[in-house]
Motif scaffolding. Structure first.
Motif, short mmCIF file in Angstrom:
data_model
loop_
_atom_site.label_atom_id
_atom_site.label_comp_id
_atom_site.label_asym_id
_atom_site.label_seq_id
_atom_site.Cartn_x
_atom_site.Cartn_y
_atom_site.Cartn_z
N ASP A 31 17.93 24.49 -1.72
CA ASP A 31 18.17 25.88 -2.10
C ASP A 31 17.40 26.30 -3.34
OD1 ASP A 31 20.10 26.64 -0.04
OD2 ASP A 31 21.43 25.19 -0.99
N VAL A 32 16.48 25.48 -3.77
CA VAL A 32 15.63 25.78 -4.93
C VAL A 32 14.39 26.52 -4.43
CG1 VAL A 32 14.25 24.75 -6.77
CG2 VAL A 32 16.48 23.79 -6.19
N PRO A 33 13.88 27.52 -5.15
CA PRO A 33 12.67 28.22 -4.72
C PRO A 33 11.52 27.24 -4.46
CG PRO A 33 13.69 29.41 -6.51
CD PRO A 33 14.45 28.11 -6.38
N HIS A 34 10.80 27.51 -3.40
CA HIS A 34 9.69 26.66 -2.99
C HIS A 34 8.67 27.55 -2.27
CE1 HIS A 34 8.72 22.32 -2.90
NE2 HIS A 34 7.97 22.63 -1.84
N GLU A 35 7.46 27.05 -2.09
CA GLU A 35 6.47 27.80 -1.33
C GLU A 35 5.70 26.85 -0.43
OE1 GLU A 35 3.47 29.69 -3.68
OE2 GLU A 35 2.96 27.87 -4.79
N PHE A 36 5.24 27.41 0.68
CA PHE A 36 4.45 26.66 1.65
C PHE A 36 3.28 27.53 2.08
CE2 PHE A 36 8.70 24.97 1.96
CZ PHE A 36 8.54 23.61 2.18
N ARG A 90 16.07 25.77 2.95
CA ARG A 90 17.18 26.17 3.83
C ARG A 90 16.83 27.43 4.62
NH1 ARG A 90 22.57 25.04 3.78
NH2 ARG A 90 22.49 24.20 1.65
N ALA A 91 16.28 28.43 3.92
CA ALA A 91 15.96 29.69 4.61
C ALA A 91 14.95 29.46 5.73
CB ALA A 91 15.42 30.69 3.60
N LEU A 92 13.94 28.62 5.48
CA LEU A 92 12.93 28.38 6.50
C LEU A 92 13.49 27.56 7.66
CD1 LEU A 92 9.67 27.73 4.46
CD2 LEU A 92 10.45 29.83 5.53
N GLU A 130 9.22 9.36 -7.20
CA GLU A 130 8.45 9.75 -8.38
C GLU A 130 8.13 11.24 -8.40
OE1 GLU A 130 4.32 8.35 -10.61
OE2 GLU A 130 4.40 8.37 -8.43
N MET A 131 7.94 11.83 -7.22
CA MET A 131 7.53 13.23 -7.13
C MET A 131 8.71 14.16 -6.82
SD MET A 131 4.54 12.45 -7.85
CE MET A 131 3.96 14.13 -7.95
N HIS A 132 9.92 13.65 -6.90
CA HIS A 132 11.09 14.46 -6.55
C HIS A 132 11.24 15.67 -7.46
CE1 HIS A 132 15.43 15.43 -6.11
NE2 HIS A 132 15.18 15.15 -4.85
N TYR A 133 10.67 15.62 -8.66
CA TYR A 133 10.78 16.75 -9.58
C TYR A 133 10.24 18.03 -8.96
CZ TYR A 133 5.77 16.86 -10.69
OH TYR A 133 4.41 16.99 -10.62
N LEU A 134 9.31 17.91 -8.00
CA LEU A 134 8.74 19.10 -7.38
C LEU A 134 9.76 19.87 -6.55
CD1 LEU A 134 5.29 17.65 -6.29
CD2 LEU A 134 5.70 19.38 -8.05
N LEU A 135 10.87 19.20 -6.19
CA LEU A 135 11.94 19.88 -5.47
C LEU A 135 13.00 20.45 -6.39
CD1 LEU A 135 12.36 17.34 -2.53
CD2 LEU A 135 11.25 19.58 -2.46
N THR A 136 13.10 19.92 -7.59
CA THR A 136 14.08 20.45 -8.55
C THR A 136 13.44 21.39 -9.55
OG1 THR A 136 13.76 18.49 -9.95
CG2 THR A 136 15.56 18.42 -8.34
N ASN A 137 12.15 21.17 -9.87
CA ASN A 137 11.39 22.03 -10.79
C ASN A 137 10.08 22.41 -10.10
OD1 ASN A 137 12.81 19.72 -12.68
ND2 ASN A 137 12.95 21.78 -13.56
N PRO A 138 10.14 23.28 -9.12
CA PRO A 138 8.97 23.53 -8.28
C PRO A 138 7.82 24.17 -9.02
CG PRO A 138 10.66 25.17 -7.85
CD PRO A 138 11.30 24.13 -8.74
N VAL A 139 6.61 23.82 -8.60
CA VAL A 139 5.40 24.46 -9.09
C VAL A 139 5.06 25.60 -8.13
CG1 VAL A 139 2.95 24.16 -9.58
CG2 VAL A 139 4.56 22.33 -10.15
N LEU A 140 5.25 26.83 -8.58
CA LEU A 140 4.93 28.01 -7.78
C LEU A 140 3.61 28.57 -8.30
CD1 LEU A 140 8.46 29.70 -7.69
CD2 LEU A 140 7.44 28.14 -6.00
#
Length: 321
Positions: free
Chosen positions: A193-198, A233-235, A272-282
């Motif tokens: 549920d954290v903002p993300h982009e694809f 979740r939205a996607l 190691e890269m899980h931070y990208l899901l909690t602190n996303p780089v937009l």
């Protein structure tokens, strides 16, 4: 512009660039370790020339680079062996320079930025990777830009966020597309549920060609953002709805990744890269749009429809797994 070589071409992004070259009628070279894999992916395209390389053999690397003007670098390495990234880049640069290749475009990631310090991350954001994988990707970028600054070859970097689409079997969303079509429960990595982009994979190829052909693109790096901030979740809910199914998924936490990683090396490295899901780089791609003008981005709704349609068609093909 002369012939372009797609170095490490068989993945989803490489095939997207090949699609864009094919649409323009431009001959190109695909380079990989397995001739069989290259033939399977590109054997039906008369514009594609398949060439193998052995990164342990300098003569092989030079032969693969011979006779091309622009090299697009897409080489992947095992997730547990990211130290290979700068090593293979240096070998490729040495060979390309020796063979007179004029330009190199590195397809990069958000890893070199490290933890985001701003809501949107532009190219001026500090590159302070706190992970080993980010540090290796930064060293890889630095090699390209140093070669450009020294006048040895023109070099640029295009950074991509996570991606999805037809043939993108390494996407976080791939399991959702599979199970939406076939039934079952999708496997996701949370939080969701954290903002993300694809970015939609077929959108990447035309951007890469435009960037490679633009003289002002070289000597720096560029961001390509996705179609806007959303959430996993939205996607996933939209994917299942488009397929006419109720969403079913399970979500692995960081702790679960650690536990599953006891048996699965890839999941162990993913921690190691899980931070990208909690602190996303937009990503902010204002600079890229200013350079190229229009940058087409497929909406998530349309991208989901196209991906499901392509995957369903593949499943109906005789002999498809």
């Amino acid at each position: 512009m002369g012939k372009m070589a797609l170095w490490g071409a068989a993945g989803a992004i490489g095939q997207s660039i090949a699609d864009a070259l094919r649409a323009q009628g431009r001959p190109y070279r695909v380079v990989g370790r397995s001739l069989g894999g290259l033939k399977a992916a590109f054997g039906n395209d008369p514009l594609a020339e398949a060439v193998t390389w052995n990164p342990e053999d300098a003569a092989s690397v030079r032969a693969a680079a011979r006779g091309v003007d622009t090299l697009v670098y897409l080489v992947g390495v095992p997730y547990h062996d990211f130290g290979l990234h700068p090593v293979l880049m240096q070998r490729t640069l040495d060979a390309a320079i020796a063979e007179g290749v004029e330009r190199i475009v590195l397809i990069g990631t958000v890893y070199p930025y490290g933890r985001p310090q701003t809501a949107l991350v532009g190219e001026g954001h500090p590159r302070e990777p706190h992970t080993f994988k980010g540090q290796m990707r930064k060293r890889q970028e630095d090699l390209v830009l140093a070669a450009d600054a020294a006048g040895r070859i023109r070099g640029t970097v295009l950074r991509l966020p996570d991606f999805y689409g037809p043939r993108a079997d390494k996407s976080f969303l791939y399991s959702a597309f599979q199970t939406a079509l076939a039934g079952g429960t999708a496997n996701l990595v949370g939080p969701i549920d954290v903002p993300h982009e694809f970015v939609f994979v077929p959108d990447v190829g035309p951007v890469v060609l435009s960037l490679a052909d633009e003289p002002g693109a070289y000597g720096r790096f560029w961001n390509l953002a996705g179609a806007g901030a959303t959430t996993q979740r939205a996607l996933v809910e939209r994917i299942f709805a488009e397929a006419g199914r109720a969403p079913r998924f399970r979500v692995a936490s960081k702790l679960m990744l650690r536990l599953l990683g006891l048996r699965d090396p890839f999941l162990r490295e993913l921690v190691e890269m899980h931070y990208l899901l909690t602190n996303p780089v937009l990503l902010d791609d204002t600079a890229l749009r200013g350079l190229l003008g229009t940058v087409r981005k497929t909406s998530y709704d349309e991208g989901i429809r196209l991906t499901l349609r392509a995957m369903a068609a593949k499943e109906r093909m005789p002999g498809a797994a």
